[in-house]
Design a protein around this motif. Sequence first.
Motif, PDB file in Angstrom:
ATOM      1  N   ALA A 468      -9.066  13.751 104.708  1.00 46.02           N
ATOM      2  CA  ALA A 468      -8.727  14.731 105.750  1.00 46.02           C
ATOM      3  C   ALA A 468      -7.337  15.305 105.514  1.00 46.02           C
ATOM      4  O   ALA A 468      -7.098  16.505 105.719  1.00 46.02           O
ATOM      5  N   GLU A 469      -6.403  14.478 105.060  1.00 46.62           N
ATOM      6  CA  GLU A 469      -5.053  14.965 104.758  1.00 46.62           C
ATOM      7  C   GLU A 469      -5.083  16.008 103.635  1.00 46.62           C
ATOM      8  O   GLU A 469      -4.371  17.018 103.689  1.00 46.62           O
ATOM      9  N   THR A 470      -5.898  15.754 102.617  1.00 49.64           N
ATOM     10  CA  THR A 470      -6.016  16.700 101.506  1.00 49.64           C
ATOM     11  C   THR A 470      -6.542  18.040 101.990  1.00 49.64           C
ATOM     12  O   THR A 470      -6.041  19.104 101.602  1.00 49.64           O
ATOM     13  N   LEU A 471      -7.556  17.990 102.859  1.00 51.30           N
ATOM     14  CA  LEU A 471      -8.096  19.226 103.415  1.00 51.30           C
ATOM     15  C   LEU A 471      -7.055  19.921 104.292  1.00 51.30           C
ATOM     16  O   LEU A 471      -6.901  21.148 104.235  1.00 51.30           O
ATOM     17  N   ALA A 472      -6.327  19.147 105.088  1.00 52.86           N
ATOM     18  CA  ALA A 472      -5.316  19.719 105.988  1.00 52.86           C
ATOM     19  C   ALA A 472      -4.236  20.462 105.207  1.00 52.86           C
ATOM     20  O   ALA A 472      -3.686  21.465 105.683  1.00 52.86           O
ATOM     21  N   ALA A 473      -3.924  19.969 104.010  1.00 57.04           N
ATOM     22  CA  ALA A 473      -2.880  20.605 103.204  1.00 57.04           C
ATOM     23  C   ALA A 473      -3.276  22.009 102.772  1.00 57.04           C
ATOM     24  O   ALA A 473      -2.410  22.847 102.492  1.00 57.04           O
ATOM     25  N   ASP A 474      -4.592  22.280 102.724  1.00 58.79           N
ATOM     26  CA  ASP A 474      -5.081  23.599 102.306  1.00 58.79           C
ATOM     27  C   ASP A 474      -5.443  24.489 103.490  1.00 58.79           C
ATOM     28  O   ASP A 474      -5.898  25.622 103.287  1.00 58.79           O
ATOM     29  N   ARG A 475      -5.294  23.982 104.710  1.00 61.98           N
ATOM     30  CA  ARG A 475      -5.698  24.733 105.892  1.00 61.98           C
ATOM     31  C   ARG A 475      -4.515  24.936 106.831  1.00 61.98           C
ATOM     32  O   ARG A 475      -3.476  24.286 106.710  1.00 61.98           O
ATOM     33  N   GLU A 476      -4.710  25.824 107.790  1.00 62.79           N
ATOM     34  CA  GLU A 476      -3.710  26.037 108.828  1.00 62.79           C
ATOM     35  C   GLU A 476      -4.442  26.188 110.171  1.00 62.79           C
ATOM     36  O   GLU A 476      -4.526  27.275 110.739  1.00 62.79           O
ATOM     37  N   PRO A 477      -5.002  25.085 110.674  1.00 66.53           N
ATOM     38  CA  PRO A 477      -5.794  25.180 111.908  1.00 66.53           C
ATOM     39  C   PRO A 477      -4.963  25.568 113.127  1.00 66.53           C
ATOM     40  O   PRO A 477      -5.479  26.180 114.061  1.00 66.53           O
ATOM     41  N   ILE A 478      -3.681  25.185 113.123  1.00 66.30           N
ATOM     42  CA  ILE A 478      -2.783  25.602 114.195  1.00 66.30           C
ATOM     43  C   ILE A 478      -1.687  26.449 113.554  1.00 66.30           C
ATOM     44  O   ILE A 478      -0.839  25.949 112.841  1.00 66.30           O
ATOM     45  N   ARG A 479      -1.772  27.749 113.813  1.00 69.67           N
ATOM     46  CA  ARG A 479      -0.890  28.693 113.142  1.00 69.67           C
ATOM     47  C   ARG A 479       0.402  28.875 113.936  1.00 69.67           C
ATOM     48  O   ARG A 479       0.361  29.212 115.128  1.00 69.67           O
ATOM     49  N   VAL A 480       1.528  28.648 113.278  1.00 76.49           N
ATOM     50  CA  VAL A 480       2.846  28.823 113.899  1.00 76.49           C
ATOM     51  C   VAL A 480       3.559  29.986 113.221  1.00 76.49           C
ATOM     52  O   VAL A 480       3.660  30.030 111.992  1.00 76.49           O
ATOM     53  N   ARG A 481       4.024  30.931 114.027  1.00 77.77           N
ATOM     54  CA  ARG A 481       4.769  32.067 113.513  1.00 77.77           C
ATOM     55  C   ARG A 481       6.064  32.233 114.306  1.00 77.77           C
ATOM     56  O   ARG A 481       6.159  31.798 115.459  1.00 77.77           O
ATOM     57  N   SER A 482       7.055  32.859 113.680  1.00 79.73           N
ATOM     58  CA  SER A 482       8.279  33.160 114.418  1.00 79.73           C
ATOM     59  C   SER A 482       7.932  34.095 115.572  1.00 79.73           C
ATOM     60  O   SER A 482       6.903  34.780 115.544  1.00 79.73           O
ATOM     61  N   LYS A 483       8.772  34.161 116.571  1.00 83.86           N
ATOM     62  CA  LYS A 483       8.482  35.006 117.715  1.00 83.86           C
ATOM     63  C   LYS A 483       8.352  36.471 117.305  1.00 83.86           C
ATOM     64  O   LYS A 483       7.511  37.207 117.831  1.00 83.86           O
ATOM     65  N   THR A 484       9.132  36.889 116.326  1.00 83.69           N
ATOM     66  CA  THR A 484       9.043  38.264 115.848  1.00 83.69           C
ATOM     67  C   THR A 484       7.696  38.520 115.176  1.00 83.69           C
ATOM     68  O   THR A 484       7.010  39.517 115.463  1.00 83.69           O
ATOM     69  N   ASP A 485       7.304  37.585 114.287  1.00 82.12           N
ATOM     70  CA  ASP A 485       6.007  37.730 113.598  1.00 82.12           C
ATOM     71  C   ASP A 485       4.844  37.660 114.581  1.00 82.12           C
ATOM     72  O   ASP A 485       3.816  38.328 114.404  1.00 82.12           O
ATOM     73  N   ALA A 486       4.997  36.816 115.606  1.00 80.02           N
ATOM     74  CA  ALA A 486       3.929  36.698 116.611  1.00 80.02           C
ATOM     75  C   ALA A 486       3.729  38.023 117.336  1.00 80.02           C
ATOM     76  O   ALA A 486       2.604  38.421 117.622  1.00 80.02           O
ATOM     77  N   LEU A 487       4.819  38.717 117.643  1.00 74.99           N
ATOM     78  CA  LEU A 487       4.709  40.016 118.315  1.00 74.99           C
ATOM     79  C   LEU A 487       4.008  41.030 117.407  1.00 74.99           C
ATOM     80  O   LEU A 487       3.193  41.838 117.855  1.00 74.99           O
ATOM     81  N   VAL A 488       4.296  40.969 116.107  1.00 72.89           N
ATOM     82  CA  VAL A 488       3.640  41.859 115.159  1.00 72.89           C
ATOM     83  C   VAL A 488       2.148  41.582 115.116  1.00 72.89           C
ATOM     84  O   VAL A 488       1.294  42.487 115.099  1.00 72.89           O
ATOM     85  N   GLU A 489       1.742  40.283 115.099  1.00 75.16           N
ATOM     86  CA  GLU A 489       0.323  39.909 115.075  1.00 75.16           C
ATOM     87  C   GLU A 489      -0.391  40.434 116.308  1.00 75.16           C
ATOM     88  O   GLU A 489      -1.536  40.906 116.234  1.00 75.16           O
ATOM     89  N   GLN A 490       0.261  40.332 117.480  1.00 74.27           N
ATOM     90  CA  GLN A 490      -0.368  40.794 118.713  1.00 74.27           C
ATOM     91  C   GLN A 490      -0.631  42.284 118.697  1.00 74.27           C
ATOM     92  O   GLN A 490      -1.574  42.784 119.292  1.00 74.27           O
ATOM     93  N   ARG A 491       0.240  43.024 117.987  1.00 76.66           N
ATOM     94  CA  ARG A 491       0.053  44.475 117.905  1.00 76.66           C
ATOM     95  C   ARG A 491      -1.071  44.826 116.954  1.00 76.66           C
ATOM     96  O   ARG A 491      -1.640  45.887 117.021  1.00 76.66           O
TER      97      ARG A 491
END
Length: 491
Positions: A468-491
Amino acid sequence: MRLETTRIDIGTTRPLVLLNTVDATELGAHPLDRLRIEENGTTTGIVKVTDELVEQGVLGVTEPLHHVRGPIDVALAGTPQSVQYVRKKLNDIELEDDELEAIVKDIHENRLSDIELSAYVSAVYANGLSLQETKHLTRAMTDIGRQLSWDAPVVADKHSIGGVAGNCVTPIIVSIVAAAGLTMPKTSSRAVTSPAGTADVVEVFCDVEFSMDEIESIVAEANGCLVWGGGVDLSPVDDAIIRAENPLSIDPPGQLMASVLSKKRSAGSTHVVIDIPYGEGAKVESLADSRELADDIKRVGAHLDVAVTCAITHGTEPIGHGVGPVLEARDILAVLHGEGPESLRLKSVRLAEMLLTHCGVDASAADILESGAALERFRHIVAAQDGDPDVEPDDLEPGSESTTVRAERSGVVTSVDNRQLCDLARRAGAPKDSRAGLVIHKSTADPVEPGDDLYTIYAETGNKRAAAETLAADREPIRVRSKTDALVEQR
């Protein structure tokens, strides 16, 4: 040809027979051919050829054919007509009523090989089923098995099409609705593409496999039950199809409808709420598709004389904190105690309220939960199903092997991917390993600092934790972005 028989245990539910290469050559038999066995009537086996597992002159019979005892006469048998209908569906040609009935009958009688059954599932996945096909398939799947009947004029039921991690609302809903005085004999499937089906979660608390008479006794005592439908031959073809879908992690809409509604009709349900989660990572990704599916489900339900209403719910992220049988069971108990994840409590109350209204009962689901009546009813059901009614959340321990994935930067959670979380929980061993799975620590829009816990993986063995750790290293199930990048994603 006349052969002696010997029992072979290779862990299959298919009626396989093993022929020595010499005997197979003499018969003109090839792997996956059918062999007609004359022994107190005619039985059919699916051929496997071997040089070593059985000697010349001996027929190896697997568990579904252990009743066959030699010496017996065997001969080549023809391919079932339904195989032609599977090929027809692979060519994207709509099937007639009698053709669907033939497929269902042959699946029930174990006359299709694993490859042929997988071909049927793949054909439905690739080409879909028309509404007419779905109606007739559902009816055929219902008629082939046993059916429960109840004295109550209204029999409540609920089902989710799945695809959302930790969506363990059913035991809470059953407890609320049964406490309100309705009859709710809930039969559930085990996991298909998820890390835990309802039956897998309930099995943490108590037994889920009972006979028809035992289910009737449990419901008479507790107003409801939480049992595995496959244990009582309700729409048994569905369970065979699920076994074929499981390795492929597919659940095509037409087959899904037939699966759900054949089980509901077989269980004697009269009023059903179907939960259809939608969103990125869910089985249904768009609101328009979820509405179309809801309309089709209601039409098929009407064809079976079952009153169906659908709840279209957000499925973009998990419900509850735990993913996996034991971890979801902890969330259920916590909510019944008036604690636990708020998202799980709110969804459970909403669906229970819909079901009570659908059944014409004037009662508040929230009041029943908050009063403790639902917890009392849940304990009653668990006791009736030979479990420990006094179990507490802290009694349910996850797997001893664990690792926590932490944030590497500050920012905000912009998405939580159900599909990736389910994949991780399954890689950790769920649902087969009941204590395996995930605990999710963050939700969408939560602020995050470096080192904050995002999710914890639990496994019962070090090897599965590492996988599971090996798979987790290749995935991003919980995506964290900077507040600036998050605003861009929302747009």
